[in-house]
Design a protein around this motif. Sequence first.
Motif, mmCIF file in Angstrom:
data_model
loop_
_atom_site.group_PDB
_atom_site.id
_atom_site.type_symbol
_atom_site.label_atom_id
_atom_site.label_comp_id
_atom_site.label_asym_id
_atom_site.label_seq_id
_atom_site.Cartn_x
_atom_site.Cartn_y
_atom_site.Cartn_z
ATOM 1 N N UNK A 64 0.779 4.547 4.485
ATOM 2 C CA UNK A 64 0.927 5.529 3.412
ATOM 3 C C UNK A 64 -0.445 6.092 3.064
ATOM 4 N N UNK A 65 -0.467 7.337 2.647
ATOM 5 C CA UNK A 65 -1.707 7.939 2.168
ATOM 6 C C UNK A 65 -1.720 7.847 0.636
ATOM 7 N N UNK A 66 -2.782 7.272 0.087
ATOM 8 C CA UNK A 66 -2.874 7.041 -1.349
ATOM 9 C C UNK A 66 -2.893 8.368 -2.110
ATOM 10 N N UNK A 67 -2.109 8.418 -3.164
ATOM 11 C CA UNK A 67 -2.053 9.588 -4.036
ATOM 12 C C UNK A 67 -2.570 9.210 -5.424
ATOM 13 N N UNK A 68 -3.383 10.063 -6.030
ATOM 14 C CA UNK A 68 -3.892 9.809 -7.371
ATOM 15 C C UNK A 68 -5.064 8.837 -7.363
ATOM 16 N N UNK A 69 -5.536 8.490 -8.571
ATOM 17 C CA UNK A 69 -6.735 7.651 -8.686
ATOM 18 C C UNK A 69 -6.474 6.324 -9.387
ATOM 19 N N UNK A 70 -5.216 5.910 -9.501
ATOM 20 C CA UNK A 70 -4.927 4.678 -10.240
ATOM 21 C C UNK A 70 -5.464 3.436 -9.527
ATOM 22 N N UNK A 71 -5.694 3.517 -8.233
ATOM 23 C CA UNK A 71 -6.211 2.364 -7.492
ATOM 24 C C UNK A 71 -7.672 2.566 -7.076
ATOM 25 N N UNK A 72 -8.328 3.518 -7.733
ATOM 26 C CA UNK A 72 -9.760 3.714 -7.519
ATOM 27 C C UNK A 72 -10.506 2.834 -8.514
ATOM 28 N N UNK A 73 -11.151 1.789 -8.022
ATOM 29 C CA UNK A 73 -11.807 0.817 -8.895
ATOM 30 C C UNK A 73 -13.263 1.195 -9.137
ATOM 31 N N UNK A 74 -13.788 0.930 -10.348
ATOM 32 C CA UNK A 74 -15.201 1.218 -10.632
ATOM 33 C C UNK A 74 -16.131 0.312 -9.838
ATOM 34 N N UNK A 75 -15.697 -0.910 -9.529
ATOM 35 C CA UNK A 75 -16.472 -1.836 -8.710
ATOM 36 C C UNK A 75 -15.510 -2.617 -7.809
ATOM 37 N N UNK A 76 -16.037 -3.155 -6.718
ATOM 38 C CA UNK A 76 -15.202 -3.953 -5.839
ATOM 39 C C UNK A 76 -14.306 -3.114 -4.949
ATOM 40 N N UNK A 77 -13.275 -3.738 -4.429
ATOM 41 C CA UNK A 77 -12.351 -3.084 -3.501
ATOM 42 C C UNK A 77 -11.666 -1.918 -4.183
ATOM 43 N N UNK A 78 -11.675 -0.769 -3.506
ATOM 44 C CA UNK A 78 -11.129 0.444 -4.105
ATOM 45 C C UNK A 78 -10.321 1.211 -3.075
ATOM 46 N N UNK A 79 -9.313 1.934 -3.561
ATOM 47 C CA UNK A 79 -8.448 2.723 -2.697
ATOM 48 C C UNK A 79 -8.373 4.142 -3.264
ATOM 49 N N UNK A 80 -9.361 4.968 -2.989
ATOM 50 C CA UNK A 80 -9.382 6.326 -3.551
ATOM 51 C C UNK A 80 -8.281 7.203 -2.964
ATOM 52 N N UNK A 81 -8.029 8.298 -3.632
ATOM 53 C CA UNK A 81 -7.018 9.237 -3.152
ATOM 54 C C UNK A 81 -7.361 9.686 -1.737
ATOM 55 N N UNK A 82 -6.351 9.685 -0.878
ATOM 56 C CA UNK A 82 -6.542 10.079 0.509
ATOM 57 C C UNK A 82 -6.721 8.913 1.457
#
Length: 228
Positions: free
Chosen positions: A140-158
């Motif tokens: 799946x391609x991530x949509x939105x920024x709810x899983x974009x973390x300020x630190x550590x493991x992050x899943x940005x949009x796209x």
Amino acid sequence: MNIAIRLKQLRNRKGLSQADLADACGWDHQSRISGYERNEREPSFSDLSAICAALGITVAEFFEYQVKERAASYATGLKDADYNNINNDVSSGPDTRGFVPVISWVQAGQWHEAEDLHQPGLAEKLIPCPKTHSRQTYALRVQGDSMTAPIGRSYPEGAIIYVDPELRGSVGIGDRIIAKLDKEDRVTFKQLASDGDKMYLKALNPSHPPIFDEFRILGKVIGSWIDD
């Protein structure tokens, strides 16, 4: 070598005419095969699955030539000094464990219930997956920024995430999951969290509130890919 050349190569290797292959795929006319071999358009995932089944190979085997060919052509153009520099600067990449379909978020809600994962319309693109996974795994391609973390493991949009539905029964607190909300026909990507005996869905972005609604786990995220 592109898909058109690869298709013609495999068809000839099996000693099949375009009409023979079309018939084996259950198609009335050879024009679809002819169009793919003339590179007029790339086959859909469902068509490619039918072709591979008729040729007696998997979809992953169909695409394996791309990885091998690129590696060979790249190595041919390198001198010994280039190899030394590369070995000093980088480590080897992950081994490809096969290809998985990129599907839509709408499809994700029903994917785990599908008996035939090569149904028409389920996916139109295949990408390599670097981890061992079940046959039901999708991307799946991530949509939105709810899983974009300020630190550590992050899943940005796209970003691309790989989801294995067969692991949905063995997820634990802290795992990243795909869940479907019971009261809404909506699928979401979140981290599994708990407050006492109550499990809830947590966003990695602190600006997004947790979700305490009832939900059903559809699959466990086993990896991700982020373009530079």
